[in-house]
Design a protein around this motif. Structure first.
Motif, PDB file in Angstrom:
ATOM      1  N   PHE A  37      14.570  40.130  66.337  1.00  0.00           N
ATOM      2  CA  PHE A  37      15.843  39.861  65.673  1.00  0.00           C
ATOM      3  C   PHE A  37      15.677  38.667  64.755  1.00  0.00           C
ATOM      4  CE2 PHE A  37      19.822  37.527  65.289  1.00  0.00           C
ATOM      5  CZ  PHE A  37      20.670  38.526  64.858  1.00  0.00           C
ATOM      6  N   VAL A  38      16.361  38.712  63.607  1.00  0.00           N
ATOM      7  CA  VAL A  38      16.426  37.563  62.706  1.00  0.00           C
ATOM      8  C   VAL A  38      17.620  37.767  61.772  1.00  0.00           C
ATOM      9  CG1 VAL A  38      14.883  38.482  60.904  1.00  0.00           C
ATOM     10  CG2 VAL A  38      15.037  36.004  61.258  1.00  0.00           C
ATOM     11  N   LYS A  39      18.187  36.668  61.327  1.00  0.00           N
ATOM     12  CA  LYS A  39      19.231  36.720  60.304  1.00  0.00           C
ATOM     13  C   LYS A  39      18.614  36.274  58.986  1.00  0.00           C
ATOM     14  CE  LYS A  39      23.336  36.200  63.059  1.00  0.00           C
ATOM     15  NZ  LYS A  39      24.696  35.709  63.058  1.00  0.00           N
ATOM     16  N   ILE A  40      18.910  37.033  57.925  1.00  0.00           N
ATOM     17  CA  ILE A  40      18.454  36.674  56.585  1.00  0.00           C
ATOM     18  C   ILE A  40      19.688  36.253  55.802  1.00  0.00           C
ATOM     19  CG2 ILE A  40      17.256  37.416  54.502  1.00  0.00           C
ATOM     20  CD1 ILE A  40      15.877  39.584  56.214  1.00  0.00           C
ATOM     21  N   ASN A  41      19.748  34.972  55.478  1.00  0.00           N
ATOM     22  CA  ASN A  41      20.922  34.391  54.825  1.00  0.00           C
ATOM     23  C   ASN A  41      22.209  34.772  55.554  1.00  0.00           C
ATOM     24  OD1 ASN A  41      19.345  33.085  52.992  1.00  0.00           O
ATOM     25  ND2 ASN A  41      19.853  34.383  51.264  1.00  0.00           N
ATOM     26  N   GLY A  42      22.170  34.709  56.869  1.00  0.00           N
ATOM     27  CA  GLY A  42      23.350  34.957  57.686  1.00  0.00           C
ATOM     28  C   GLY A  42      23.604  36.413  58.034  1.00  0.00           C
ATOM     29  N   GLU A  43      22.871  37.333  57.454  1.00  0.00           N
ATOM     30  CA  GLU A  43      23.047  38.762  57.721  1.00  0.00           C
ATOM     31  C   GLU A  43      21.996  39.241  58.707  1.00  0.00           C
ATOM     32  OE1 GLU A  43      25.499  40.773  56.369  1.00  0.00           O
ATOM     33  OE2 GLU A  43      26.310  38.926  55.488  1.00  0.00           O
ATOM     34  N   ASP A  44      22.402  40.055  59.682  1.00  0.00           N
ATOM     35  CA  ASP A  44      21.466  40.582  60.671  1.00  0.00           C
ATOM     36  C   ASP A  44      20.432  41.490  60.011  1.00  0.00           C
ATOM     37  OD1 ASP A  44      23.053  39.307  62.509  1.00  0.00           O
ATOM     38  OD2 ASP A  44      23.742  41.132  63.511  1.00  0.00           O
ATOM     39  N   PHE A  45      19.164  41.243  60.317  1.00  0.00           N
ATOM     40  CA  PHE A  45      18.089  42.154  59.943  1.00  0.00           C
ATOM     41  C   PHE A  45      17.908  43.081  61.136  1.00  0.00           C
ATOM     42  CE2 PHE A  45      13.579  43.298  60.161  1.00  0.00           C
ATOM     43  CZ  PHE A  45      13.380  43.844  58.902  1.00  0.00           C
ATOM     44  N   ARG A 131      10.768  32.126  69.523  1.00  0.00           N
ATOM     45  CA  ARG A 131      11.857  31.916  68.570  1.00  0.00           C
ATOM     46  C   ARG A 131      11.252  31.390  67.268  1.00  0.00           C
ATOM     47  NH1 ARG A 131      14.675  30.887  73.356  1.00  0.00           N
ATOM     48  NH2 ARG A 131      16.619  32.061  73.372  1.00  0.00           N
ATOM     49  N   PHE A 132      11.860  31.782  66.141  1.00  0.00           N
ATOM     50  CA  PHE A 132      11.305  31.360  64.864  1.00  0.00           C
ATOM     51  C   PHE A 132      12.383  31.229  63.801  1.00  0.00           C
ATOM     52  CE2 PHE A 132      11.258  35.971  64.831  1.00  0.00           C
ATOM     53  CZ  PHE A 132      11.633  36.309  63.535  1.00  0.00           C
ATOM     54  N   ASN A 133      12.030  30.490  62.752  1.00  0.00           N
ATOM     55  CA  ASN A 133      12.822  30.420  61.531  1.00  0.00           C
ATOM     56  C   ASN A 133      11.864  30.098  60.392  1.00  0.00           C
ATOM     57  OD1 ASN A 133      12.824  27.440  60.818  1.00  0.00           O
ATOM     58  ND2 ASN A 133      13.570  27.370  62.925  1.00  0.00           N
ATOM     59  N   PHE A 134      12.222  30.515  59.198  1.00  0.00           N
ATOM     60  CA  PHE A 134      11.433  30.182  58.017  1.00  0.00           C
ATOM     61  C   PHE A 134      12.263  30.459  56.774  1.00  0.00           C
ATOM     62  CE2 PHE A 134      10.254  34.580  59.019  1.00  0.00           C
ATOM     63  CZ  PHE A 134      10.259  35.222  57.783  1.00  0.00           C
ATOM     64  N   SER A 135      11.752  30.060  55.621  1.00  0.00           N
ATOM     65  CA  SER A 135      12.439  30.315  54.366  1.00  0.00           C
ATOM     66  C   SER A 135      11.416  30.507  53.254  1.00  0.00           C
ATOM     67  CB  SER A 135      13.394  29.168  54.020  1.00  0.00           C
ATOM     68  OG  SER A 135      12.671  27.970  53.868  1.00  0.00           O
ATOM     69  N   THR A 145      16.835  31.033  47.466  1.00  0.00           N
ATOM     70  CA  THR A 145      15.959  30.969  48.640  1.00  0.00           C
ATOM     71  C   THR A 145      16.520  31.880  49.714  1.00  0.00           C
ATOM     72  OG1 THR A 145      15.351  28.691  48.154  1.00  0.00           O
ATOM     73  CG2 THR A 145      15.050  29.420  50.416  1.00  0.00           C
ATOM     74  N   LEU A 146      15.642  32.571  50.426  1.00  0.00           N
ATOM     75  CA  LEU A 146      16.041  33.360  51.588  1.00  0.00           C
ATOM     76  C   LEU A 146      15.766  32.525  52.836  1.00  0.00           C
ATOM     77  CD1 LEU A 146      14.610  36.896  50.723  1.00  0.00           C
ATOM     78  CD2 LEU A 146      16.975  36.113  50.553  1.00  0.00           C
ATOM     79  N   ASN A 147      16.775  32.404  53.690  1.00  0.00           N
ATOM     80  CA  ASN A 147      16.642  31.654  54.940  1.00  0.00           C
ATOM     81  C   ASN A 147      16.668  32.620  56.114  1.00  0.00           C
ATOM     82  OD1 ASN A 147      16.664  28.890  53.894  1.00  0.00           O
ATOM     83  ND2 ASN A 147      18.701  29.459  53.174  1.00  0.00           N
ATOM     84  N   PHE A 148      15.626  32.580  56.916  1.00  0.00           N
ATOM     85  CA  PHE A 148      15.483  33.434  58.090  1.00  0.00           C
ATOM     86  C   PHE A 148      15.771  32.555  59.304  1.00  0.00           C
ATOM     87  CE2 PHE A 148      13.249  35.252  54.662  1.00  0.00           C
ATOM     88  CZ  PHE A 148      13.181  36.619  54.863  1.00  0.00           C
TER      89      PHE A 148
END
Length: 160
Positions: A37-45, A131-135, A145-148
């Motif tokens: 699971f990840v959100k891309i700019n606040g939207e669920d992927f 858990r992860f995040n990146f941009s 920029t895309l924020n994950f």
């Protein structure tokens, strides 16, 4: 009387410290429940397909949605629960890195900013979670920029 006042102050300080640490829930993390699971700019992927493979000492976890968009994270299989990795490219300075990739029909990127925390790794069963995040730069708009964010995975990888 001084002893009584000193003891009262000490008891109050101990109570204040213990109560304030109970109220601080920012360090508590909910259990991981999603395979990927990840959100891309606040939207669920929402991945349609998830694949986790161990090849040549590297674990690659890939989620692909219905539009064919890929989110991939790759990292060394040497990492254990509690290890924190920074986004980067293999071969760059530092050894505690992971490689996040975003790929669409219009382009993509290798992110160089972000964090991955391994929450569990069982080598006997090939189960790993984190858990992860990146941009990175938006391939459709070079000024954006895309924020994950809120990324997590809980997978069993196959060995190839």
């Amino acid at each position: 009387m001084k002893v009584l006042k000193t003891m009262c102050v000490m008891v109050l300080l101990i109570l204040m410290v213990s109560c304030s640490s109970e109220d601080d829930s920012s360090n508590n993390q909910n259990p991981i429940t999603e395979p990927f699971f990840v959100k891309i700019n606040g939207e669920d992927f929402v991945p349609l397909q998830i694949e986790a493979v161990l090849t040549a000492g590297t674990i690659n976890i890939e989620g692909v949605n219905t539009e064919g968009v890929d989110v991939i994270i790759g990292f060394s299989s040497d990492f254990e629960s509690g290890d924190v990795l920074n986004a980067g490219l293999f071969g760059t300075n530092g050894t505690d890195i992971f490689v996040p990739i975003y790929d669409t029909d219009n382009g993509g990127f290798f992110a160089t900013s972000g964090i991955l925390t391994i929450t569990a790794h069982n080598r006997d069963t090939n189960e790993i979670s984190g858990r992860f995040n990146f941009s990175g730069p938006d391939p459709d708009d070079s000024t954006s920029t895309l924020n994950f964010t809120e990324g997590e995975f809980m997978v069993t990888y196959t060995e190839q």
